[in-house]
Enzyme design. Structure first.
Site, PDB file in Angstrom:
ATOM      1  CE1 TYR A 423      22.347 -11.933  12.793  1.00 31.31           C
ATOM      2  CE2 TYR A 423      22.061 -11.367  15.096  1.00 31.31           C
ATOM      3  CZ  TYR A 423      21.648 -11.271  13.781  1.00 31.31           C
ATOM      4  OH  TYR A 423      20.544 -10.519  13.473  1.00 31.31           O
ATOM      5  CD  GLU A 424      22.909 -17.206  11.895  1.00 36.60           C
ATOM      6  OE1 GLU A 424      23.400 -18.247  11.428  1.00 36.60           O
ATOM      7  OE2 GLU A 424      22.170 -17.198  12.894  1.00 36.60           O
TER       8      GLU A 424
END
Length: 525
Positions: A423-424
Site C-alpha cells: 500500500y501507498e
C-alpha cells in the site's frame, strides 16, 4: 526501563546527532531538548499503557459487519478518543485549526511508538491526520474550518479513496465519476482497499476521493473531493459492499464502498486531483516507514530479550549458556538491531529535511531541501516498510519454534507488516518513480544534494573512523557511477526500467552506509 521507554530514549539520542534537528530547534524554540524528551516519554507511556493492550486482542477479534456497518474490536473506539483527546492526533496540525503546530519531526519521532503499540488502530489515525493537512492546505476556508479541527480532535475521521476494481496503481484508469447537478457535485462509482472506510469509532467520516470530472484521459481528468458519509445527519449515498478477509491488520477494516450519487465537495482545482492528493500521500508514505520502524523496534527488543534469557548449548558438563553467546545468534541480533537503528536515523533525517524545506527563509536552500526530500521519500517508504517484515522474520528465526507460535507477537507482526510494501505505492512503483522522476525528470538534483550532504558529514568523521569512512565513501562512489549509467539509459527505457529496483536498492545501501556512520556518533547505550 520498559522496552517502550528504551525506544523513546534511543530516538532522543539519535535526534541529537541529526544535523537538521538543531537548526529546526532554532526555528522552533518550543522544541527544546527537555520538552522533546518529555513528549517522547509521554508517547511511550501512552503507547504502552493504552495501545499495546489492544494489539493482540484486536487481531484475534477482528472486525465484523452488522446491519451494513463495520464494528471494530472492543476498546478501539475508546482508545481512539483517548489518543485524540491527549493531543496526539493533532500534534503537527496547525494551531489555527486546533492542533499543536509541532514540527513533522516530532511526530515522526513519536509515531513508531504508537505504531508499535497497535498498528491496526493507528491506520485510522494516520489517514485522519493526513487528511487534516490536506484540507488545511487545499480546501476552501469554510470547509477547512469545519473539518480540520474535528479531525484533529477525533470527533470525525477521514479516509483516502483511490483504488477501484480495475484500477489500482494505474490511477489514470479510474472510472468513478463526479457530475455537477443543480450546483452540487454528485459522485458515483466503487472504491476498494479503503482502510477504516466504515467504522463505529466516529459518527462522521470524510472520504478524500478521486473522481473523473471531464473527458481528458489519464490523471488529467481527475479531481479531488471530500465526500462525507453523512450530510445533515442523513446517509449520503455511500454503502458498504464488504470488508476484506486479510492476512494481517485484522483490527483495521479494509473496505469496499459504493458511491451512488453521493454529494461531494471539490477540493482544489478541477482536473488537478492527483497533485492535490499528494499532500496526503506523502505524509502517509513517511508514516508507512514509521509503521515498519515500530514493528522492527518491537521485534528487535523481543529477539534480544529472548536470546539473553533462553539457555541452550555450551560445554555439556556446565550449565547451558544464553543463546546470545553463540556467535551465529550474536550475528543475527547485530543485523536485526543495525537494520532497525539505521532506519530510525533515516526517518529522523528525512523528517527534518521535510520540515526545513518548508521553514527555511532562503529560497534556494528550500528548493534544494525539497529536492532531497523528494529523492529520499521513495527509499524511506519502501525500505522502512520492508524492515518491519524482514526484522520480524529475522526475530522469529532467533526464537526458533517459539517465534512461530502465537505465544509471542512476532507472527502477528509478520502478518501485519507484509502489506506495507504494497500500500501507498508498491515497491515496483516506488522504483519507477525513483528512476524516472527523481533521476531523469529532475535531472538528478536530489541525488546531487544527497551526495553533497552525505560526503560532508562523512568527511567530518574520517579522523575517528577512517576505515569505516573509506568503506562508505566507496559505496557512495559506486552508487554515483551507477547513477551515471542509469542516466545514460534514458534512450533505452526498457533496459533502464528492468534495473530500476536494483538502482533503488543501491541508493538505500548508500543511505544506510551514511546513517550507520551517524550511529557511531551515538555510541553504545
Amino acid at each position: 526501563m520498559s522496552a517502550f521507554a528504551r525506544q523513546a530514549a534511543r530516538t532522543a539520542r539519535l535526534l541529537q546527532v541529526t544535523p537538521g534537528w538543531k537548526r529546526l530547534q532554532a526555528l522552533h524554540p518550543d522544541c527544546d531538548d527537555e520538552t522533546t524528551r518529555a513528549i517522547l516519554d509521554e508517547a511511550a507511556a501512552f503507547a504502552e499503557g493504552v495501545l499495546q493492550p489492544l494489539n493482540t486482542p484486536g487481531d484475534r477479534q477482528g472486525c465484523t459487519v452488522t446491519e451494513g456497518r463495520v464494528r471494530t474490536p472492543a476498546g478501539f473506539a475508546d482508545a481512539y478518543r483517548q489518543y485524540a483527546q491527549a493531543g496526539w492526533l493533532g500534534m503537527d496540525v496547525p494551531e489555527g485549526f486546533g492542533g499543536q503546530g509541532l514540527p513533522l519531526t516530532v511526530h515522526a519521532a513519536c509515531a513508531p511508538l504508537f505504531e508499535r503499540g497497535c498498528v491496526a488502530l493507528m491506520m485510522a489515525a494516520g489517514s485522519a491526520r493526513a487528511a487534516s493537512h490536506l484540507l488545511a492546505k487545499a480546501a476552501d476556508a469554510e470547509v477547512a474550518a469545519e473539518w480540520v479541527p474535528r479531525l484533529a480532535s477525533g470527533e470525525w475521521a477521514a479516509t483516502i479513496c483511490i483504488s477501484e476494481p480495475e484500477a489500482g496503481s494505474d490511477v489514470g484508469r479510474l472510472r468513478t465519476r463526479a457530475e455537477l447537478i443543480d450546483g452540487a457535485w454528485c459522485i458515483s462509482g466503487q472504491k476498494i482497499w479503503i482502510s477504516f472506510g466504515d467504522h463505529d469509532m466516529t459518527e462522521r467520516i470524510g472520504h478524500c476521493l478521486l473522481a473523473r470530472t471531464g473527458d481528458l484521459p489519464g490523471t488529467r481528468g481527475l479531481s479531488l473531493f471530500l465526500v462525507p458519509n453523512l450530510i445533515d445527519g442523513r446517509p449520503n449515498g455511500i454503502s458498504l459492499d464488504r470488508i476484506e478477509d486479510k492476512m494481517g491488520l485484522h483490527g483495521s477494516p479494509t473496505c469496499a464502498l459504493r458511491f451512488e450519487g453521493a454529494r461531494g465537495i471539490l477540493i482544489g482545482e478541477q482536473g488537478r486531483g492527483l497533485p492535490e492528493l499528494f499532500a496526503m500521500i506523502e505524509l502517509m508514505r513517511l508514516l508507512t516507514a514509521c509503521q515498519g520502524l515500530g514493528i522492527a523496534s518491537a521485534s528487535a527488543d523481543i529477539a534480544e530479550s529472548y536470546a539473553a534469557d533462553r539457555r541452550q548449548g555450551g560445554p555439556p558438563e556446565q550449565p547451558a549458556v544464553p543463546i546470545a553467546d553463540h556467535p551465529d545468534v550474536h550475528r543475527q541480533l547485530h543485523e536485526i538491531r543495525s537494520r532497525t537503528e539505521v532506519l530510525r536515523a533515516a526517518v529522523l533525517e528525512l523528517a527534518t529535511i521535510m520540515d526545513l524545506a518548508r521553514l527555511e527563509a532562503d529560497d534556494e536552500l528550500r528548493r534544494e531541501l525539497g529536492d532531497l526530500a523528494g529523492w529520499m521519500l521513495p527509499l524511506i517508504k519502501n525500505f522502512g516498510a520492508g524492515a518491519g517484515f524482514d526484522v520480524a522474520n529475522a526475530a522469529i528465526q532467533v526464537l526458533g519454534g517459539a517465534g512461530y507460535t502465537k505465544d509471542w507477537p512476532l507472527e502477528q507482526y509478520l502478518r501485519d507488516s507484509r502489506v506495507m510494501t504494497i500500500y501507498e505505492g508498491t515497491t515496483g512503483m516506488q522504483a519507477l518513480d525513483f528512476l524516472t522522476r527523481r533521476l531523469w525528470r529532475e535531472q538528478g538534483r536530489g541525488l546531487r544534494a544527497f551526495l553533497r550532504r552525505a560526503r560532508q558529514e562523512i568527511d567530518g568523521l574520517a579522523v575517528r573512523h577512517p576505515e569505516k569512512v573509506a568503506d562508505v565513501l566507496r559505496i557512495l562512489d559506486d552508487f554515483d557511477d551507477f547513477s551515471t549509467r542509469m542516466m545514460a539509459l534514458q534512450a533505452d527505457p526498457d533496459t533502464a526500467l528492468y534495473q530500476a529496483n536494483d538502482y533503488m536498492s543501491a541508493a538505500w545501501r548508500a543511505v544506510s552506509g551514511w546513517m550507520a556512520l551517524r550511529l557511531e556518533m551515538v555510541g553504545p547505550e
